[in-house]
Scaffold this active site. Structure first.
Site, short mmCIF file in Angstrom:
data_model
loop_
_atom_site.label_atom_id
_atom_site.label_comp_id
_atom_site.label_asym_id
_atom_site.label_seq_id
_atom_site.Cartn_x
_atom_site.Cartn_y
_atom_site.Cartn_z
N GLU A 12 1.04 -7.41 0.09
CA GLU A 12 -0.28 -7.66 -0.52
C GLU A 12 -1.08 -8.72 0.23
O GLU A 12 -2.30 -8.63 0.33
CB GLU A 12 -0.11 -8.09 -1.99
N GLY A 64 3.21 -2.68 -5.08
CA GLY A 64 3.53 -2.19 -6.41
C GLY A 64 4.72 -1.24 -6.41
O GLY A 64 5.42 -1.12 -7.42
N GLU A 92 7.66 -3.46 -6.55
CA GLU A 92 7.67 -4.08 -7.88
C GLU A 92 8.22 -3.10 -8.92
O GLU A 92 8.96 -3.47 -9.82
CB GLU A 92 6.25 -4.54 -8.25
N ALA A 134 0.13 -0.05 -5.02
CA ALA A 134 -0.99 0.31 -5.89
C ALA A 134 -1.96 1.16 -5.07
O ALA A 134 -1.93 1.14 -3.85
CB ALA A 134 -1.68 -0.96 -6.35
#
Ligand code: 3H9
Length: 703
Positions: free
Chosen positions: A133, A110, A113, A71
């Site tokens: 994270e 992310g 993911e 992210a």
């Protein structure tokens, strides 16, 4: 729509067609972070490819040096803009056509993911895949905690998610996270892989519907508890690792969609936490600290193909290991055969111990040992691109070494001193090339500690400074550029803390009270246990050179109590043990010293001990900023986190000061100055000014 040439969905997502395979390319340098436009572009491109009857399969790749690294951390803390990442991933996962993520560089957070939303993953041989994270005080927030366990099993997923450490491609392949490892052109290989899936009519359930690899732990929840407890052992004081464990547990006993909802809620909660804010601050501060102000943009670091280290003691040996481990051949130079042999033997023993513990293969240990040569004359520096002096901390000695180096080193060699206190300019002056001289202050043990203070002398040339920073990163350090002053940033602030710690002993505290307050705060150890570990004679020598005394520590040294190495220091150490035990003899000595100096002892609470130790450090940090010894408050934070064990989730001393509030710090400092009569405790002008304006140190960084 037929797209043969690359077409922009928007500025950050492109698409093209290779026969019937749609290729979607994320192009958001430097690390393809999932900023809002990337998420929107991906949703649009995948949806279009899904609905296009001419498309048989979809490949997702990234431009530049890496797959999506997560992210966009700079968006955190701002209101989220739709589509959120989980929506994008769910939409991709629902596509029935084969979807293939083609991974190079790092697929992180992310990014991984997103790849888990595809039905297949191929990776370049050098790729790494992980969910880091937790290192930002967070947990995966877009399905990672639910999909990864389904794909590789809850045990492996738990290890990856709680540690945050990535898996290399080969290990990821063995775990089932990657379907194929590719040498050569990744995009072409991924397209060929997709074509083969279509030709062979191979299909696979989306990851969310997999359950086989969860069966074992679903049948044996007690085993999960054991694994979780082992994972959390090192997570003292941290909220994120516990949240990661909780979320992975949901993969065993909560339906997928419900678990996703809970994961998102927990992620958002962590995002707002002080711990995560501190850890995100450190992430960016770490990268900023390597950027020296005023360096021309086009300055290029020199290439370091070989190094030489002068001194084979603990420090020199540790430094040599950093280079050998990074693949850079290094020559270690000593004055006597005996000292050289001892130094080289210690290095070899360290590597072999690591190999024996499973940290590396025996062959790798041998390779690293093989990169280290020994020599007995300074002439041996003649081929080195970088020379690091790590001799005893004595100005005359260092100056002599540099004068000699000047005769033997290559004209374009970088000459670095590993001094921890001394004036780098005075050392540089002994050479005909002060522009080539820079400080590279490593922290002990140098092969382990991440911090590298890069000391910029008055004459240090820009490319020499850039080289020290660059090579620092290459050998796995976190470089922070600092200016010349006694003790630079870290030790200068440590000295202030040391004075306060000693004063607290005289006023009523015992070593275990002081150390306990700091370990309670999150430091791995307090100043007295640390002194015992490093050897009390080290500080004693420094104080003697500075002409000052530390009443208690000096008396201990006079009694031959040098710390762990003599079995006694501020604490007692039983034979073979490194556990500090409070010692009545020391307590008596402290009480008697207070009486002799006419100091009336009184109980001091934990909170006050902390304030007394930390606020003067913050005050010194403000002076350091004012004098421009450090360019940014974040640089000081990075130094304390990576060099002195400041808990990362408290963001470093300057970040912490902002959280406490500078007015509070100022007021307490005034009280301490009055109480002790020590005027150096009065608030520094910068601290006083910021406090009066209702600002924090963070507001300086933003300018
Ligand atoms: C996440 O993904 C949450 C999800 O689970 C859920 C979402 C709903 N964002 O390190 P470098 C910048 S959390 C924004 O020097 P390297 C960095 O600041 C995220 N910026 O390069 C630097 O900027 P500058 C999980 C980022 O080659 C520049 O890129 N992901 C981001 O040594 C170059 O970085 C992570 O935690 C980002 N995500 O290392 C991965 N990442 O040039 C964090 C980097 O202005 N990133 N920047 O100083 C890394 O670990 C390393 O940057 C990486 C590259 C290994 C990728």
């Amino acid at each position: 729509m037929n797209i043969d040439v690359e077409d922009g969905v928007n500025d950050f997502v492109k698409q093209r067609r290779d026969g019937s395979v749609a290729v979607i390319v994320v192009d958001n340098p430097p690390v393809n972070a999932l900023r809002h436009e990337v998420r929107a572009g991906l949703l649009e491109a995948f949806s279009a490819a899904r609905d296009d009857a001419a498309v048989s399969a979809i490949v997702l790749t990234c431009a530049g040096r890496t797959f999506v690294a997560g992210a966009d951390i700079t968006e955190f803390g701002k209101p989220p803009k739709p589509p959120i990442l989980s929506e994008v991933i769910s939409a991709i996962e629902a596509i029935e056509k084969p979807t293939v993520a083609a991974i190079h560089g790092t697929a992180l957070g992310g990014g991984l993911e997103l790849a888990l939303g595809c039905r297949y993953r191929v990776a370049a041989a050098g790729a790494k895949l992980g969910l880091p994270e937790v290192k930002l005080g967070l947990m995966p927030g877009a399905g990672g905690t639910q999909r990864l366990p389904r794909l590789i099993g809850a045990e492996k997923a738990l290890g990856m998610i709680v540690s945050g450490d990535p898996l290399p491609a080969q290990a990821a392949f063995e775990a089932g996270l990657v379907d194929e490892i590719v040498e050569g052109d990744l995009s072409a290989a991924a397209i060929a892989f997709a074509r083969k899936l279509v030709a062979e009519k191979r299909t696979r359930a989306p990851v969310r519907d997999m359950s086989e690899k969860l069966a074992d732990l679903r049948a044996n929840p007690a085993k999960f508890d054991e694994l979780a407890a082992a994972q959390l052992k090192r997570a003292r004081g941290l909220a994120a690792p516990a949240a990661c464990v909780e979320a992975v547990r949901w993969s065993l006993d909560v339906p997928f969609d419900e678990a996703l909802k809970r994961e998102r809620a927990k992620f958002v909660e962590l995002l707002g936490s002080d711990q995560s804010k501190a850890q995100r601050h450190v992430f960016f501060a770490e990268r900023e600290a390597a950027k020296a102000p005023g360096l021309p943009k086009d300055v290029k670091a020199r290439e370091i193909k070989s190094a030489a280290v002068i001194g084979a003691g603990t420090m020199g040996g540790g430094i040599a290991m950093c280079f050998a481990s990074a693949g850079i051949p290094v020559t270690v130079i000593e004055t006597s055969q005996e000292a050289l042999d001892r130094g080289l033997a210690t290095i070899a023993k360290n590597y072999r111990n690591t190999a024996a513990r499973g940290g590396m293969t025996a062959e790798e240990a041998d390779r690293r040992i093989g990169r280290i040569a020994g020599a007995l004359t300074l002439e041996a520096v003649k081929d080195a691109d970088l020379v690091i002096e790590a001799v005893f901390e004595e100005m005359d000695l260092k100056r002599r070494v540099f004068a000699d180096l000047d005769r033997f080193a290559k004209p374009d060699a970088v000459l670095a001193t590993n001094t921890s206190y001394l004036d780098v300019n005075a050392i540089a002056q002994t050479t005909q090339r002060p522009g080539s001289v820079v400080g590279m202050h490593f922290f002990s043990p140098a092969n382990v500690m991440k911090l590298l203070e890069v000391v910029r002398g008055a004459k240090t040339a820009p490319d020499v400074l850039a080289t020290a920073v660059d090579v620092g990163r290459k050998i796995g350090k976190v470089p922070a550029v600092v200016g010349v002053c006694h003790g630079f940033v870290g030790n200068r602030m440590l000295r202030v803390r040391g004075i306060e710690a000693e004063r607290l002993l005289l006023e009523g505290a015992l070593p275990q009270d002081v150390d306990g307050a700091l370990t309670g705060f999150g430091f791995p150890m307090g100043p007295f246990a640390m002194g015992d570990l490093a050897g009390l004679d080290v500080g004693w020598r420094v104080r003697k050179a500075e002409g000052r005394r530390a009443e208690i520590a000096d008396q201990l040294c006079e009694m031959g109590r040098f710390g762990q190495k003599t079995g006694k220091g501020f604490y007692l150490y039983e034979a073979g043990s490194r556990t500090p035990k409070p010692d009545e003899e020391v307590e008596r000595l402290i009480v008697e010293t207070s009486a002799r100096l006419g100091v009336k002892r009184h109980p001091i609470g934990k909170e006050e001990i902390l304030e007394r130790l930390l606020y003067p450090m913050i005050n010194e940090g403000a002076r350091i900023l004012d004098e421009k010894i450090a360019a940014r408050p974040g640089d000081i934070d990075v130094i304390w986190i990576y060099g002195y064990g400041w808990p990362v989730w408290r963001g470093g001393p300057m970040f912490y000061a902002d959280q406490v509030g500078l007015a509070q710090v100022r007021d307490r400092l005034v009280q301490f100055a009055e109480k002790t009569g020590d005027q150096t405790l009065m608030p520094a002008p910068l601290l006083a000014r910021l406090a009066a304006e209702g600002r924090g140190f963070g507001s300086l960084a933003a300018k």
